[in-house]
Design a protein around this motif. Structure first.
Motif, short mmCIF file in Angstrom:
data_model
loop_
_atom_site.label_atom_id
_atom_site.label_comp_id
_atom_site.label_asym_id
_atom_site.label_seq_id
_atom_site.Cartn_x
_atom_site.Cartn_y
_atom_site.Cartn_z
N LEU A 1 9.54 -29.78 -21.90
CA LEU A 1 10.43 -30.06 -22.17
C LEU A 1 10.30 -29.85 -23.96
O LEU A 1 11.74 -29.98 -24.29
N THR A 2 9.32 -29.47 -24.38
CA THR A 2 9.17 -28.87 -25.42
C THR A 2 10.48 -27.70 -26.15
O THR A 2 10.93 -27.61 -26.43
N ASP A 3 10.65 -26.91 -24.80
CA ASP A 3 11.04 -25.38 -25.30
C ASP A 3 12.03 -25.30 -23.87
O ASP A 3 12.34 -24.61 -22.70
N PRO A 4 13.22 -26.30 -23.54
CA PRO A 4 13.84 -26.20 -22.94
C PRO A 4 15.15 -24.88 -22.37
O PRO A 4 15.36 -24.59 -21.57
N ASP A 5 15.23 -24.27 -23.82
CA ASP A 5 16.02 -22.99 -23.66
C ASP A 5 16.17 -22.06 -23.05
O ASP A 5 16.76 -20.98 -22.56
N ASP A 6 14.14 -22.25 -23.00
CA ASP A 6 13.61 -20.89 -22.02
C ASP A 6 14.07 -21.46 -21.07
O ASP A 6 13.03 -21.70 -19.76
N PHE A 7 15.12 -21.20 -20.18
CA PHE A 7 15.90 -22.04 -19.07
C PHE A 7 14.97 -20.76 -17.31
O PHE A 7 15.46 -19.42 -17.98
N ASP A 8 14.02 -20.70 -16.85
CA ASP A 8 13.77 -19.92 -15.82
C ASP A 8 14.21 -20.19 -14.42
O ASP A 8 14.04 -21.26 -13.37
N PRO A 9 15.78 -19.80 -13.95
CA PRO A 9 16.70 -20.21 -12.86
C PRO A 9 15.24 -19.79 -11.52
O PRO A 9 15.39 -21.03 -10.17
N GLY B 1 14.92 -30.60 -13.10
CA GLY B 1 15.12 -32.07 -13.90
C GLY B 1 15.25 -32.06 -15.49
O GLY B 1 15.24 -32.60 -16.52
N LEU B 2 13.55 -30.98 -15.40
CA LEU B 2 12.71 -31.64 -16.66
C LEU B 2 13.85 -30.35 -17.53
O LEU B 2 13.80 -30.60 -18.94
N TYR B 3 13.98 -29.66 -17.37
CA TYR B 3 14.78 -28.32 -18.01
C TYR B 3 16.33 -29.54 -18.30
O TYR B 3 16.60 -29.57 -19.79
N VAL B 4 16.47 -29.86 -17.15
CA VAL B 4 18.53 -30.86 -17.74
C VAL B 4 17.43 -32.47 -18.61
O VAL B 4 17.99 -32.04 -20.15
N VAL B 5 16.19 -33.09 -18.52
CA VAL B 5 15.64 -33.92 -19.88
C VAL B 5 15.69 -32.87 -21.43
O VAL B 5 15.87 -33.21 -22.05
#
Length: 781
Positions: free
Chosen positions: A582-590, A597-601
């Motif tokens: 939630l605090t670092d959503p830019d570090d998206f790991d596919p 959902g947490l990445y989107v949030v």
């Protein structure tokens, strides 16, 4: 190989250790060589002191024994004479004093300065003097002949010459020869003393036997041979002393006396020389020989010391050079190790800089869409740092690896952007199709009156709404923004209701009354999506028979919503990982597809400054706390519109974003009244119906101006009474207020009909609008 003090941990320590091993070995060899070389030199320097401490007492004792030998020979050769016996006893006392002094010097002296050979000869001298008393007893009792006494005393004197030889046998080369010559010349003094003793015995006896005369002549010849042989071998200064003595009257008198003894024969040997003259000559000759030998020994010792000092100086120079070589080798080892370590540290720092700063910053720039030059971002090491050795090869390999890493990162970022662009394109197309499907379902809902068909259409409408949310999630993960827009703030109650309507298990969600707070128009879609994802997680990860409850309220920094579920919750590691997502959503790991959902949030919250916190729920599950800041909130306009744009209500009580009755969602009305369960069943909404106790209407709530009521379809109204299900009475139309979206849909239909009439197009069934949802064309209608 095992290191005695532990294995070195750095390259510098290893190089120093490798250089230190031969340096220590060289130092040990140098120390051994220096000790070996300087040991004899130091002993040579100590020669004078050693001889003074041990040799002089021995020499004095030998001289007294020689005198006692002569007196004993005279005593035994003549008739018993009290005067001769008294002289002999007096000499014996003097000899005892000299022997005692010698023994004290040998016993109490610093024997640590002596070698083993020297200590043995001194001990042999002490042992020999121990036989002196028995020899004296034979002499005084006349149980031994005078020539036997001379031989016995000579045997006592002989170890003294070994002592003098060993004490001075420390030199090497020419000095050794000189020292030996001086020792042999000391025997000349013994020969003169022995001659005196033999002559004294012959005079006392009156004649000599042939054997005694042979001993006398042999002693004379030995003296002369030794003198002629060894004096020429002396150094010039010592040889000059002996030559001067040979030219003197004393030496000539001694030679004349010896010649007379040789001519006289055995019978006349006792009377061949005058007693007083011979005694005076021999006494002075013995003393002179003793003085000459002492002077020669001093000269030899002086030359030995000078030689030792020169050799010590050379040894000191060589030793200093050896130490300098050892120190220089260690300095070269340490400096070389420092240079190698510094170059390796440069490579390490470059690698750390690449991994810790350059690559992350490069990835951030690439994620931001910047164009990056791989060569400029990965400059090679300086030519001086690289070098032409193995470390330089490592540096050049590192340069190539760094350039390859940067180029790979650029290629991966480019590929990732292209992949995201493809996904975004697919998501956009999917979003347009879903929106068109929603329009088509809405049109079908308006054209049919069959309750079963309407129920199925409502379910399709709900599934389509969820499909739209998933398409928008894909758009958000691709880094873009969904196209839905609102012109006016929307009440938070409508936003929450719309979010509940976008999840599958919406009947389990209990929505409480909420204050009249609005969400800004530009954040409505994102807040709806954010809450829908959190509610979806709450319903999916909790048992199906439990409820998901919401708590809301105004706080000092905004508006909070707490979502509680009654699931198993998260352990400490999972909770930490979820918070990090939630605090670092830019570090998206596919690869972490279970947390999309947490990445989107996280991305939606970061876009609007919304704070989302996860913690343990008092019900055993997880509580998600959403804090909407003041920048997201706004005052809702009177008669506020729903949270869904471009949708026309299909039935009374339908939530604007979900296409289902409000009562089926578990909404607790903010003002009195509840939705009937029968109405929810009429619309075919799945799930149980939970009714809430009515709450009194707020006295200060504004009363919006009621728009003109439009006809509302009621199920089975047009059927004959016999065909109605359950033979229920016709439902009375429900009087309600139209919201803004419904008014928009009505006026939009009116405008389209007016436009058709002006163009002369015959009226017929309304065709669905294929305009993509969220476009500005749709907003302008």
């Amino acid at each position: 190989m095992r290191w005695p003090l532990g294995r070195p941990t750095t390259v510098r320590a290893r190089i120093v250790a490798l250089a230190l091993a031969p340096a220590v070995a060289l130092t040990a060899l140098w120390s051994f060589a220096m000790v070996s070389v300087t040991a004899e030199l130091r002993a040579l320097i100590r020669l004078q002191g050693v001889y003074d401490d041990f040799g002089t007492p021995v020499d004095t004792a030998v001289g007294q024994i020689q005198i006692e030998r002569r007196l004993s020979a005279a005593y035994l050769g003549g008739r018993p004479d009290p005067a001769a016996a008294a002289g002999l006893l007096a000499q014996q006392r003097r000899t005892d004093r000299a022997v005692d002094a010698m023994r004290d010097a040998i016993r109490d002296g610093d024997r640590g300065r002596l070698s083993d050979r020297q200590r043995q000869t001194l001990d042999a001298m002490v042992t020999a003097t121990g036989r002196l008393e028995s020899l004296r007893g034979q002499v005084l009792s006349r149980k031994i002949s005078w020539d036997g006494a001379v031989a016995g005393y000579s045997a006592l004197v002989e170890p003294g010459f070994d002592v003098e030889s060993t004490l001075t046998a420390l030199q090497a080369g020419q000095l050794a020869r000189e020292s030996q010559v001086v020792i042999e010349l000391v025997r000349v003094r013994e020969f003169v003393s022995r001659e005196d003793a033999l002559v004294a015995g012959a005079r006392a006896a009156g004649r000599l036997t042939d054997a005694q005369y042979g001993t006398l002549t042999a002693t004379v010849e030995d003296r002369r041979v030794f003198e002629r042989t060894y004096v020429p071998d002396l150094p010039s200064d010592s040889r000059a002393l002996f030559e001067a003595f040979q030219r003197g009257a004393l030496h000539r008198s001694l030679v004349r006396g010896e010649d007379a003894l040789l001519r006289a024969g055995a019978d006349r040997a006792g009377a061949a020389v005058a007693a007083g003259t011979w005694r005076s000559t021999t006494d002075r000759a013995v003393k002179q020989y003793m003085l000459l030998c002492t002077r020669s020994a001093e000269n030899s010792a002086a030359r030995g010391r000078a030689f030792a000092y020169r050799e010590l100086a050379k040894a000191a120079v060589v030793g200093a050079a050896g130490l300098a070589a050892v120190g220089l080798s260690l300095w070269f080892a340490v400096s070389g190790a420092r240079r190698i370590s510094r170059r390796l540290e440069t490579l390490r720092d470059a690698a750390d800089l690449l991994t810790a700063r350059q690559l992350p910053a490069l990835m951030e720039r690439l994620s931001a869409g910047e164009d990056v030059d791989a060569v400029a971002e990965a400059p090679p090491l300086a030519a001086g740092e690289a070098g032409n050795d193995e470390i330089g090869d490592v540096g050049r390999s590192f340069n190539r690896a760094r350039l390859a890493a940067v180029e790979a990162a650029v290629r991966q970022a480019t590929l990732r952007r292209g992949l995201f662009a493809v996904l975004l394109n697919i998501a956009r197309r999917n979003q347009a199709l879903v929106h068109r499907q929603l329009k088509l379902v809405d049109t079908l809902e308006r054209r049919t009156d069959d309750p079963a068909v309407l129920g199925e259409l409502f379910r399709i409408d709900h599934l389509t709404t969820r499909m739209r949310r998933h398409a928008e999630s894909l758009i958000i993960l691709s880094g873009a923004v969904p196209g839905r827009r609102w012109r006016r703030p929307v009440p938070v109650a409508d936003v929450v209701s719309s979010a509940v309507g976008e999840i599958e298990d919406y009947p389990r969600v209990v929505v409480p009354p909420m204050p009249e707070v609005g969400v800004a128009a530009d954040a409505v879609a994102d807040v709806v999506h954010l809450l829908a994802e959190l509610l979806e997680n709450a319903t999916v990860f909790s048992p199906p028979h439990t409820q998901v409850t919401l708590r809301t309220g105004l706080v000092g920094h905004g508006f909070t919503l707490e979502i509680d579920d009654r699931g198993l919750g998260l352990d400490a590691d999972q909770l930490t990982a979820a918070r990090r997502t939630l605090t670092d959503p830019d570090d998206f790991d596919p690869t972490r597809h279970d947390r999309l959902g947490l990445y989107v949030v996280g991305r939606l919250a970061a876009r609007h400054g919304i704070e989302v916190t996860l913690r343990e729920s008092p019900y055993g599950g997880t509580t998600a706390v959403v804090l909407l800041p003041g920048a997201v909130l706004a005052e809702p306009e009177n008669g506020g519109g729903g949270a869904e744009r471009g949708r026309r209500p299909s039935a009374a009580g339908q939530v604007p974003g979900g296409g289902r009755p409000a009562s089926a969602v578990g909404v607790l009305p903010a003002s009195g009244g509840t939705a009937a369960a029968g109405e929810a069943a009429t619309h075919g909404a799945p799930g149980p119906v939970r009714e809430a106790d009515p709450l009194p209407a707020r006295a200060d709530a504004p009363s919006p101006a009621a728009p003109p009521a439009l006809p509302t379809r009621t199920r089975q109204t047009s059927l004959a009474p016999e065909l109605r299900a359950g033979r229920q009475a016709p439902a009375r139309p429900v009087e309600r207020d139209l919201d803004a979206d419904e008014m928009r849909a009505v006026f939009g239909a009116f405008q389209r009909g007016l436009d058709r009439g002006r163009r002369g197009v015959p009226t017929g069934p309304e065709e669905p609008n294929h305009t993509e949802e969220g476009t500005h064309a749709d907003d302008d209608q």
